[in-house]
Design a protein around this motif. Sequence first.
Motif, PDB file in Angstrom:
ATOM      1  N   CYS A 194       2.556  13.490   2.254  1.00  0.00           N
ATOM      2  CA  CYS A 194       2.574  14.106   3.588  1.00  0.00           C
ATOM      3  C   CYS A 194       1.429  13.575   4.443  1.00  0.00           C
ATOM      4  O   CYS A 194       1.605  13.293   5.638  1.00  0.00           O
ATOM      5  CB  CYS A 194       2.490  15.630   3.483  1.00  0.00           C
ATOM      6  N   TYR A 195       0.277  13.411   3.840  1.00  0.00           N
ATOM      7  CA  TYR A 195      -0.882  12.889   4.564  1.00  0.00           C
ATOM      8  C   TYR A 195      -0.607  11.470   5.054  1.00  0.00           C
ATOM      9  O   TYR A 195      -0.884  11.130   6.203  1.00  0.00           O
ATOM     10  CB  TYR A 195      -2.120  12.942   3.667  1.00  0.00           C
TER      11      TYR A 195
ATOM     12  N   ILE B 256      -0.125  18.629  10.176  1.00  0.00           N
ATOM     13  CA  ILE B 256       0.429  18.234   8.868  1.00  0.00           C
ATOM     14  C   ILE B 256      -0.648  17.540   8.037  1.00  0.00           C
ATOM     15  O   ILE B 256      -0.828  17.837   6.857  1.00  0.00           O
ATOM     16  CB  ILE B 256       1.656  17.318   9.055  1.00  0.00           C
ATOM     17  N   GLY B 257      -1.370  16.628   8.650  1.00  0.00           N
ATOM     18  CA  GLY B 257      -2.427  15.908   7.932  1.00  0.00           C
ATOM     19  C   GLY B 257      -3.519  16.830   7.442  1.00  0.00           C
ATOM     20  O   GLY B 257      -3.968  16.735   6.299  1.00  0.00           O
TER      21      GLY B 257
ATOM     22  N   LEU C 186       1.441  16.316  14.025  1.00  0.00           N
ATOM     23  CA  LEU C 186       1.050  15.380  12.967  1.00  0.00           C
ATOM     24  C   LEU C 186      -0.369  15.657  12.476  1.00  0.00           C
ATOM     25  O   LEU C 186      -0.647  15.562  11.284  1.00  0.00           O
ATOM     26  CB  LEU C 186       1.178  13.938  13.471  1.00  0.00           C
ATOM     27  N   GLN C 187      -1.244  16.019  13.381  1.00  0.00           N
ATOM     28  CA  GLN C 187      -2.613  16.375  12.988  1.00  0.00           C
ATOM     29  C   GLN C 187      -2.589  17.613  12.090  1.00  0.00           C
ATOM     30  O   GLN C 187      -3.283  17.673  11.076  1.00  0.00           O
ATOM     31  CB  GLN C 187      -3.469  16.621  14.222  1.00  0.00           C
TER      32      GLN C 187
ATOM     33  N   ALA D   3       1.834  11.561   7.878  1.00  0.00           N
ATOM     34  CA  ALA D   3       1.164  12.041   9.094  1.00  0.00           C
ATOM     35  C   ALA D   3       0.320  10.919   9.706  1.00  0.00           C
ATOM     36  O   ALA D   3       0.325  10.729  10.927  1.00  0.00           O
ATOM     37  CB  ALA D   3       0.307  13.266   8.785  1.00  0.00           C
TER      38      ALA D   3
END
Length: 172
Positions: free
Chosen positions: A82-83, A129-130, A126-127, A86
């Motif tokens: 996931c990272y 998620i990261g 996205l931030q 992202a």
Amino acid sequence: MAKHNWQVIKDEYVQAPDEKSRPTLEQLAAKYTCSPSYLREKAAKEHWKVEAERFVQTVSDKRQEHKSTALAGDLAAWDAQCYELAKGGLNLVFMQLKEATEGVAKGNDLPSPKQLDELAKALERLQKIGKTALGEKEETKLNVKIDYSNLSDEQLERLAAGENPRNVLAVA
């Protein structure tokens, strides 16, 4: 010399992985052709039942530990994936913003407010998620309504000047 290998018989009873698969003392007596009453006495005297319960608990604990370790590894791999996704998405957003900036410098039209809003929302998601993949907790947003209607003009000016609200609102 003993006719029976009592350690083998005891291990078969004690080391059953669970209660369902444990043979009864009668079954063991028949299998090893020994006296059922003597086997019951020996098992009681040596606390085979207690040892068997401990063994089952130990097996269960080890199984749970193994599951936890495997799950933790899977979750860590998921978080890493996931990272990375992202980061890739963020790179795409950055590239689009860079292209737009370079286009404006060359005389192209500015991106529309809608396009900029979509990029900003994508960047924010996205931030998030990261950060979640890295283990950061989500920020708590408080919805607080403040009523300034009962403050004096002086208090409002002090707040606007950046003074600590505790000092402004302190009762003398």
